[in-house]
Write a protein that holds these residues in place. Structure first.
Motif, short mmCIF file in Angstrom:
data_model
loop_
_atom_site.label_atom_id
_atom_site.label_comp_id
_atom_site.label_asym_id
_atom_site.label_seq_id
_atom_site.Cartn_x
_atom_site.Cartn_y
_atom_site.Cartn_z
N VAL A 175 0.83 -1.20 0.00
CA VAL A 175 0.00 0.00 0.00
C VAL A 175 0.87 1.25 0.00
O VAL A 175 1.85 1.34 0.76
CB VAL A 175 -0.94 0.02 1.23
CG1 VAL A 175 -1.91 1.19 1.13
CG2 VAL A 175 -1.71 -1.29 1.35
N ASP A 176 0.51 2.21 -0.84
CA ASP A 176 1.20 3.49 -0.93
C ASP A 176 0.44 4.52 -0.11
O ASP A 176 -0.73 4.82 -0.40
CB ASP A 176 1.28 3.93 -2.40
CG ASP A 176 1.99 5.26 -2.59
OD1 ASP A 176 2.48 5.83 -1.59
OD2 ASP A 176 2.06 5.73 -3.74
N PHE A 177 1.10 5.06 0.92
CA PHE A 177 0.47 6.06 1.80
C PHE A 177 1.04 7.47 1.55
O PHE A 177 0.87 8.35 2.38
CB PHE A 177 0.67 5.68 3.27
CG PHE A 177 -0.09 4.46 3.68
CD1 PHE A 177 -1.46 4.50 3.87
CD2 PHE A 177 0.57 3.25 3.87
CE1 PHE A 177 -2.16 3.37 4.25
CE2 PHE A 177 -0.11 2.11 4.26
CZ PHE A 177 -1.49 2.17 4.45
N PRO A 216 -4.91 6.44 0.60
CA PRO A 216 -4.05 5.27 0.41
C PRO A 216 -4.38 4.53 -0.89
O PRO A 216 -5.54 4.43 -1.29
CB PRO A 216 -4.36 4.40 1.63
CG PRO A 216 -4.84 5.37 2.66
CD PRO A 216 -5.60 6.41 1.90
N LYS A 217 -3.33 4.00 -1.52
CA LYS A 217 -3.50 3.30 -2.80
C LYS A 217 -2.96 1.88 -2.70
O LYS A 217 -1.82 1.67 -2.30
CB LYS A 217 -2.77 4.05 -3.92
CG LYS A 217 -2.89 3.37 -5.28
CD LYS A 217 -2.09 4.11 -6.34
CE LYS A 217 -2.16 3.40 -7.69
NZ LYS A 217 -1.33 4.09 -8.71
N LEU A 218 -3.81 0.91 -3.04
CA LEU A 218 -3.39 -0.49 -3.08
C LEU A 218 -2.58 -0.73 -4.34
O LEU A 218 -3.08 -0.55 -5.46
CB LEU A 218 -4.62 -1.41 -3.06
CG LEU A 218 -4.35 -2.92 -3.18
CD1 LEU A 218 -3.53 -3.42 -2.01
CD2 LEU A 218 -5.67 -3.68 -3.26
N ILE A 219 -1.32 -1.09 -4.18
CA ILE A 219 -0.44 -1.31 -5.33
C ILE A 219 -0.49 -2.76 -5.80
O ILE A 219 -0.59 -3.05 -6.99
CB ILE A 219 1.02 -0.94 -4.97
CG1 ILE A 219 1.10 0.56 -4.66
CG2 ILE A 219 1.97 -1.32 -6.10
CD1 ILE A 219 2.46 0.97 -4.14
N GLN A 220 -0.43 -3.69 -4.85
CA GLN A 220 -0.41 -5.11 -5.22
C GLN A 220 -0.96 -5.92 -4.05
O GLN A 220 -0.89 -5.50 -2.89
CB GLN A 220 1.02 -5.55 -5.55
CG GLN A 220 1.16 -6.96 -6.08
CD GLN A 220 0.41 -7.20 -7.38
OE1 GLN A 220 -0.82 -7.31 -7.37
NE2 GLN A 220 1.13 -7.24 -8.49
N SER A 221 -1.50 -7.08 -4.37
CA SER A 221 -2.07 -7.96 -3.35
C SER A 221 -1.78 -9.41 -3.70
O SER A 221 -1.54 -9.74 -4.87
CB SER A 221 -3.58 -7.74 -3.23
OG SER A 221 -4.21 -7.96 -4.48
N SER A 246 8.02 -4.01 -8.84
CA SER A 246 9.36 -3.46 -9.08
C SER A 246 10.00 -2.95 -7.80
O SER A 246 11.12 -2.42 -7.82
CB SER A 246 9.29 -2.32 -10.11
OG SER A 246 8.45 -1.28 -9.63
N TYR A 247 9.32 -3.11 -6.67
CA TYR A 247 9.81 -2.60 -5.40
C TYR A 247 10.76 -3.59 -4.73
O TYR A 247 10.62 -4.81 -4.86
CB TYR A 247 8.64 -2.29 -4.45
CG TYR A 247 7.78 -1.14 -4.91
CD1 TYR A 247 8.05 0.15 -4.49
CD2 TYR A 247 6.69 -1.36 -5.75
CE1 TYR A 247 7.26 1.21 -4.91
CE2 TYR A 247 5.89 -0.30 -6.17
CZ TYR A 247 6.18 0.98 -5.75
OH TYR A 247 5.40 2.02 -6.17
N LYS A 248 11.73 -3.04 -3.98
CA LYS A 248 12.66 -3.83 -3.19
C LYS A 248 12.39 -3.56 -1.70
O LYS A 248 11.71 -2.60 -1.34
CB LYS A 248 14.10 -3.47 -3.53
CG LYS A 248 14.43 -3.57 -5.02
CD LYS A 248 14.25 -4.99 -5.54
CE LYS A 248 14.62 -5.07 -7.02
NZ LYS A 248 14.34 -6.43 -7.58
N ALA A 249 12.99 -4.40 -0.87
CA ALA A 249 12.79 -4.25 0.57
C ALA A 249 13.17 -2.86 1.05
O ALA A 249 12.51 -2.28 1.91
CB ALA A 249 13.59 -5.32 1.33
N ILE A 250 14.22 -2.28 0.49
CA ILE A 250 14.68 -0.96 0.92
C ILE A 250 13.66 0.13 0.64
O ILE A 250 13.68 1.20 1.25
CB ILE A 250 16.04 -0.63 0.23
CG1 ILE A 250 16.72 0.53 0.96
CG2 ILE A 250 15.84 -0.33 -1.25
CD1 ILE A 250 18.14 0.78 0.49
N ASP A 251 12.72 -0.15 -0.28
CA ASP A 251 11.69 0.84 -0.63
C ASP A 251 10.52 0.84 0.35
O ASP A 251 9.68 1.74 0.31
CB ASP A 251 11.14 0.55 -2.04
CG ASP A 251 12.21 0.60 -3.11
OD1 ASP A 251 13.05 1.51 -3.05
OD2 ASP A 251 12.20 -0.28 -4.00
N ILE A 252 10.46 -0.16 1.20
CA ILE A 252 9.28 -0.35 2.06
C ILE A 252 9.55 0.20 3.44
O ILE A 252 10.56 -0.12 4.08
CB ILE A 252 8.90 -1.85 2.14
CG1 ILE A 252 8.79 -2.46 0.73
CG2 ILE A 252 7.60 -2.02 2.92
CD1 ILE A 252 7.80 -1.77 -0.17
#
Length: 361
Positions: A14-16, A21-26, A76-82
């Protein structure tokens, strides 16, 4: 997020960064059959023996990590992005009513943080309980953020193992309320498992094949829990097979009992709305119960309000609860309140959850 039904692990990204808030992936990640069995058996352990769950606590966290990493791999996200993982955990015991109340969810936060390389927020319920609350339900604050409307009085119904409602008045000067209204899928799941060897009643077909026993339904609805005024919360500790077996089910058709249990869920939900949200215009359902077509039909039959799923509000009903705990993790990292005292009965609003940093070498 894994609920009472243990039908899978719901993972969401989720992008906050925006106001909404936007659900990106599930993703839904299955429980290994042996672990699911162990988790169900763990519910039977006495309160004073719960410390024996250390190995299962770690194993659960490892599977949660699999779900998180599998979800990230589809993006396309990595752990460091979260920023953080919101880890509700798997509830093993919820005891808000005893002298020394507590709620236990397993899924070791440090193990999860280290395996994913992402900080973890977990143990969401304790702070509310320590403030005099029930520690549940916690999703109404998120429902308020996402689903409130100035034009209509709405009720959001989350049907997992337990069903809970959130009352969202259109008048912002009125208080948002909510509570666990009783069994959701839990009794239906137990019954279909026992008599059909299925984890759940797909589409409500088993219930649809039977005829509700009106007398039994009336007796079930007389249970003290349904008469309690909110704030209140419940769980499988109360609504379980032992509870069901206190009623005389002899000589009743199994499909008829399933139909009756389906009506119990539908009727207790609508009665709760009629009693505590009399001005309701719209009802929106989320959680696994939306897939039970028989249950959804019964709900609509029992009310003149429109009954829809939260998909009409742009969030798929399967992901609302997981998004709620992502939001609660976001609240924690910003040191913002996550509970609604008007819902849980807490003495004050508090920041929920504990932050566990990842150890990155």
């Amino acid at each position: 997020m894994s609920g009472t039904s243990m039908d899978g692990i719901d993972a969401v990204l989720v992008d906050f960064s925006r106001p909404q808030p936007k659900l990106i992936q599930s993703l839904s990640h299955p429980w290994p059959a042996d672990v699911r069995h162990d988790l169900i058996e763990a519910r039977k352990i006495p309160d004073d023996k719960l410390s024996s769950l250390n190995a299962l606590d770690i194993q659960t966290a490892e599977i949660f990590a699999e779900a998180c990493l599998k979800l990230l791999a589809t993006t396309s996200y990595k752990a460091i992005d979260i920023k953080a993982v919101g880890n509700h955990g798997q509830t093993i015991r919820h005891r808000p009513e005893i002298e020394n109340p507590f709620s236990l969810q397993i899924g070791n936060a440090q193990v999860l943080a280290d395996l994913t390389g992402i900080d973890v927020v977990s143990d969401f319920r304790t702070a509310d309980i320590e403030s005099g609350g029930q520690g549940a339900p916690l999703v109404p604050a998120f429902h308020q953020t996402m689903f409130s409307c100035e034009k209509t009085n709405r009720v959001i119904v989350n049907i997992g193992g337990i069903a809970n409602i959130t009352v969202l008045p259109k008048d912002k000067n009125q208080t948002v309320t909510g509570f666990d209204c009783g069994p959701g899928n839990t009794l239906m799941d137990i019954w279909v498992q026992q008599h059909k060897q299925q984890h759940y009643d797909a589409n409500g077909d088993f219930a649809a094949s039977g005829k509700t026993n009106v007398s039994l339904l009336a007796h079930l609805l007389m249970d003290n829990y349904f008469q309690l005024a909110p704030p209140k919360s419940t769980g499988f500790e109360y609504f379980n097979l032992d509870w069901l077996n206190t009623y005389d089910l002899n000589d009743m058709n199994n499909a008829d009992i399933q139909s009756t249990l389906c009506d119990l869920t539908a009727t207790s939900i609508i009665r709760a709305i009629n009693q505590y949200a009399v001005a309701t215009d719209e009802i929106f359902i989320c959680g696994g119960g939306v897939h039970n077509k028989t249950l959804m039909q019964k709900l609509q039959t029992l009310t003149t309000c429109s009954v829809s799923t939260t998909e009409k509000l742009n969030i798929h009903p399967d992901w609302v609860e997981a998004m709620a705990f992502a939001w609660l993790a976001r609240q924690n990292t910003h040191q913002q309140y996550g509970n609604l005292p008007s819902v849980t009965g807490a003495d004050e609003s508090v920041v929920l959850g504990k932050l566990t940093p990842a150890h990155i070498e």
